[in-house]
Design a protein around this motif. Structure first.
Motif, PDB file in Angstrom:
ATOM      1  N   PRO A 320      22.375  31.840  22.658  1.00 22.58           N
ATOM      2  CA  PRO A 320      21.277  32.345  23.507  1.00 22.58           C
ATOM      3  C   PRO A 320      21.466  33.810  23.911  1.00 22.58           C
ATOM      4  CG  PRO A 320      22.166  30.266  24.341  1.00 22.58           C
ATOM      5  CD  PRO A 320      23.069  30.698  23.252  1.00 22.58           C
ATOM      6  N   GLY A 321      22.714  34.280  23.948  1.00 20.95           N
ATOM      7  CA  GLY A 321      22.937  35.663  24.365  1.00 20.95           C
ATOM      8  C   GLY A 321      22.658  36.683  23.277  1.00 20.95           C
ATOM      9  N   PHE A 322      22.349  36.207  22.087  1.00 24.05           N
ATOM     10  CA  PHE A 322      22.193  37.104  20.944  1.00 24.05           C
ATOM     11  C   PHE A 322      20.828  37.780  21.018  1.00 24.05           C
ATOM     12  CE2 PHE A 322      21.523  37.434  16.138  1.00 24.05           C
ATOM     13  CZ  PHE A 322      22.322  38.561  16.027  1.00 24.05           C
ATOM     14  N   ASN A 348      24.605  38.522  10.334  1.00 30.52           N
ATOM     15  CA  ASN A 348      25.841  37.824  10.676  1.00 30.52           C
ATOM     16  C   ASN A 348      26.859  38.770  11.298  1.00 30.52           C
ATOM     17  OD1 ASN A 348      24.907  35.375   9.899  1.00 30.52           O
ATOM     18  ND2 ASN A 348      25.796  35.451   7.841  1.00 30.52           N
ATOM     19  N   ARG A 349      26.890  39.978  10.779  1.00 31.99           N
ATOM     20  CA  ARG A 349      27.839  40.937  11.346  1.00 31.99           C
ATOM     21  C   ARG A 349      27.478  41.292  12.782  1.00 31.99           C
ATOM     22  NH1 ARG A 349      28.926  45.189   6.581  1.00 31.99           N
ATOM     23  NH2 ARG A 349      29.249  43.617   4.978  1.00 31.99           N
ATOM     24  N   LEU A 350      26.189  41.487  12.997  1.00 35.82           N
ATOM     25  CA  LEU A 350      25.768  41.803  14.368  1.00 35.82           C
ATOM     26  C   LEU A 350      26.117  40.653  15.298  1.00 35.82           C
ATOM     27  CD1 LEU A 350      22.283  43.524  14.009  1.00 35.82           C
ATOM     28  CD2 LEU A 350      24.569  44.511  13.908  1.00 35.82           C
ATOM     29  N   LEU A 351      25.885  39.458  14.798  1.00 38.53           N
ATOM     30  CA  LEU A 351      26.165  38.275  15.607  1.00 38.53           C
ATOM     31  C   LEU A 351      27.658  38.201  15.910  1.00 38.53           C
ATOM     32  CD1 LEU A 351      25.178  35.704  16.933  1.00 38.53           C
ATOM     33  CD2 LEU A 351      25.381  34.523  14.755  1.00 38.53           C
ATOM     34  N   SER A 354      28.618  40.834  18.392  1.00 44.14           N
ATOM     35  CA  SER A 354      28.203  40.590  19.768  1.00 44.14           C
ATOM     36  C   SER A 354      29.006  39.442  20.391  1.00 44.14           C
ATOM     37  CB  SER A 354      26.687  40.364  19.839  1.00 44.14           C
ATOM     38  OG  SER A 354      26.389  39.008  19.970  1.00 44.14           O
ATOM     39  N   LYS A 355      29.390  38.472  19.563  1.00 43.40           N
ATOM     40  CA  LYS A 355      30.209  37.365  20.074  1.00 43.40           C
ATOM     41  C   LYS A 355      31.613  37.859  20.441  1.00 43.40           C
ATOM     42  CE  LYS A 355      28.431  33.750  20.210  1.00 43.40           C
ATOM     43  NZ  LYS A 355      28.321  32.518  20.778  1.00 43.40           N
ATOM     44  N   PRO A 360      26.246  44.604  24.124  1.00 44.87           N
ATOM     45  CA  PRO A 360      24.881  44.529  23.614  1.00 44.87           C
ATOM     46  C   PRO A 360      24.764  45.239  22.268  1.00 44.87           C
ATOM     47  CG  PRO A 360      25.030  46.104  25.411  1.00 44.87           C
ATOM     48  CD  PRO A 360      26.345  45.398  25.351  1.00 44.87           C
ATOM     49  N   ILE A 361      23.794  44.807  21.498  1.00 45.84           N
ATOM     50  CA  ILE A 361      23.614  45.406  20.177  1.00 45.84           C
ATOM     51  C   ILE A 361      22.756  46.658  20.291  1.00 45.84           C
ATOM     52  CG2 ILE A 361      22.523  45.040  17.947  1.00 45.84           C
ATOM     53  CD1 ILE A 361      23.469  42.066  18.346  1.00 45.84           C
ATOM     54  N   THR A 362      23.297  47.740  19.791  1.00 48.59           N
ATOM     55  CA  THR A 362      22.564  49.007  19.840  1.00 48.59           C
ATOM     56  C   THR A 362      22.366  49.520  18.425  1.00 48.59           C
ATOM     57  OG1 THR A 362      24.585  50.299  19.876  1.00 48.59           O
ATOM     58  CG2 THR A 362      23.681  49.617  22.015  1.00 48.59           C
ATOM     59  N   LEU A 363      21.548  50.530  18.329  1.00 46.46           N
ATOM     60  CA  LEU A 363      21.283  51.136  17.036  1.00 46.46           C
ATOM     61  C   LEU A 363      22.555  51.729  16.430  1.00 46.46           C
ATOM     62  CD1 LEU A 363      18.789  51.328  15.379  1.00 46.46           C
ATOM     63  CD2 LEU A 363      18.229  53.492  16.463  1.00 46.46           C
TER      64      LEU A 363
END
Ligand code: ADP
Ligand code: MG
Length: 475
Positions: A320-322, A348-351, A354-355, A360-363
């Motif tokens: 849920p935090g993704f 998958n890499r972003l996930l 972030s895990k 947080p995921i940024t540009l």
């Protein structure tokens, strides 16, 4: 229908064929039949509802035009669906007979593979010896775009078919490069087909098909395998390009013929069109090409974006935090151009990131993470105005100077350089370049190009200047 009408229809068919091309003709019109001509109305039939609606919505006008070109009085076309029923399979599929299995006391009910657990659907599927189905590969998660509309419509249609329905195209043959969604679509079809109707859909990779046969033959169990095949309504074979070996191909050919002739649906995916399956026998190839052959093109940027969006939504069920900002999705769909697998890899890499980091995921982070998935960009299209602007800036003159008729040395050289670059870096012709430089003659441009070409060999500082200009233009 009389001979005159039949001749007329043959001529219309020829017109259609040359109008739409062989592929489209074979896909949509090959099984269209003329029923009757009444005054200004032509009545024709096709074997399926789908074919009817497809032809009506895509080819109605062309069809009418082709008729009118032969017979101007024709004003209307009526398309009906011919009824056809599922024929029983021939009592014996014409497969080579193997030693009888009577003495074999193992459970041959399932052919050659034991019954496995799982959902009822996959259990039935497994029981038939199918390849495992991935529950994520369903129609709901398949995103439709320009490149796959037709393949999707056809797969959906097959999945919704009922036992006893006429088979509209057989086989359905889908081809596309790696990662463009073949397996996804085929598995979606298998899931949906098994869930929605009483029909049995069997999904097999070509390898599994080979393995199944080899294993069955080795266990002297081929009759049971044939029995199992007999109970299925739709046979789906993925990655047909991997089908190898003469005897396997012979079996495949027999199976294909037996299924198609008895009105069972066959669906095939491969990475190339039937005509390019070099290892297959010519007869098999033409049988494969005789149904509906659909190509899925590369995923466009918009489709890539939608796929990513759908993926994130799915991933959020478990994570849920993704949260991936839309700008990041837009960046990835622009940058990762190749195929669906790379898109999946990028997400998958972003996930993972972030895990693992909780950040947080940024540009910036996305750019770093997916760098190696990015294909080199297509060479940029360079405009003449851009060249003029950059050259003018470099030599500290104005763009108007470059276009003017001034002949002082401080503008003549930059002007020549700009013309040279225009010839080198764009596809414009000499006369066109001349026009864009204040209406000069093409011989003037040619002179400038030659002049600079010669100078760069001897004048290293000019050569360097030009390198710098080129680099500026390229990024
Ligand atoms: P192929 O079998 O053609 O090599 P796959 O079906 O394995 O390709 O697709 C590769 C990946 O891309 C899979 O994760 C798949 O879900 C995804 N994909 C491809 N096309 C689509 C689409 N139209 N919608 C959603 N996902 C797609
Ligand atoms: Mg695949």
């Amino acid at each position: 229908m009389n001979n005159v009408e039949q001749d007329l229809w043959n001529r219309v068919r020829e017109r259609l064929k040359s109008n739409v091309g062989d592929d489209i003709f074979n896909s949509w019109f090959a099984r269209m039949e003329l029923e009757a001509i009444d005054a200004d109305t032509v009545r024709m039939s096709v074997p399926t509802r789908f074919l009817k609606s497809w032809v009506q919505s895509h080819y109605a006008e062309r069809l009418l035009t082709c008729w009118q070109d032969e017979q101007a009085a024709i004003a209307r076309i009526e398309l009906t669906v011919r009824s056809a029923v599922l024929k029983p399979l021939p009592p014996k599929m014409k497969l080579p007979e193997i030693a009888p299995v009577a003495s074999d006391r193992r459970d041959t009910r399932t052919g050659f593979e034991s019954f496995r657990g799982g959902t009822p659907i996959s259990a039935a599927h497994d029981a038939l010896g199918g390849s495992p189905l991935d529950p994520r590969l369903c129609f709901e998660s398949f995103v439709v775009g320009r490149s796959n509309t037709l393949a999707h419509a056809a797969a959906k249609q097959v999945a919704q078919g009922r036992r006893g329905d006429a088979v509209m195209f057989n086989p359905l043959y889908i081809h596309a490069g790696v990662g463009l969604g073949k397996t996804h679509l085929l598995q979606a079809l298998a899931w949906a087909g098994n869930a929605a109707t009483e029909r049995k859909v069997l999904y097999l990779t070509a390898e599994k098909f080979m393995y199944g046969f080899v294993a069955a033959l080795r266990a002297q169990n081929a009759l049971a395998f044939k029995e199992a095949l007999r109970t299925i309504d739709v046979l789906v074979i993925d990655d047909l390009q991997f089908l190898q070996g003469k005897s396997t191909q012979a079996e495949f050919c027999h199976t294909l013929n037996a299924l198609i002739d008895s009105g069972r649906q066959v669906v095939i995916a491969a990475d190339r069109p039937p005509s390019e399956l070099e290892t297959l026998d010519e007869r098999v190839r033409s049988r494969l090409a005789g149904g509906l052959v659909v190509e899925m093109g590369s995923l466009g940027e918009e489709l890539r974006f939608e796929i990513l969006k759908a993926r994130v939504t799915a991933a959020r069920l478990h994570h849920p935090g993704f949260d991936v900002p839309s700008a990041v999705l837009a960046y990835i769909s622009k940058a990762v151009t190749h195929n669906g697998r790379d898109l999946e890899g990028a997400l998958n890499r972003l996930l993972a990131h972030s895990k693992l980091t909780g950040q947080p995921i940024t540009l910036e982070m996305a750019e770093r993470e997916v760098r190696d998935l990015i294909r080199p960009q297509e060479p940029k299209r360079i405009k003449i105005e851009e060249i003029q602007r950059i050259v003018a800036r470099q030599y500290n003159v104005s763009r108007a100077d470059l276009l003017s008729s001034r002949r002082t040395a401080n503008v003549v050289r930059p002007r020549q350089v700009a013309m040279y670059l225009a010839k080198l870096m764009t596809l414009r012709s000499l006369p066109e370049i001349g026009r864009r430089f204040g209406g000069r003659d093409h011989t003037t441009v040619l002179h400038a190009v030659r002049k600079i070409e010669n100078l760069v060999h001897s004048d290293t500082s000019l050569a360097e200047e030009i390198e710098i200009l080129k680099r500026q233009l390229q990024d």
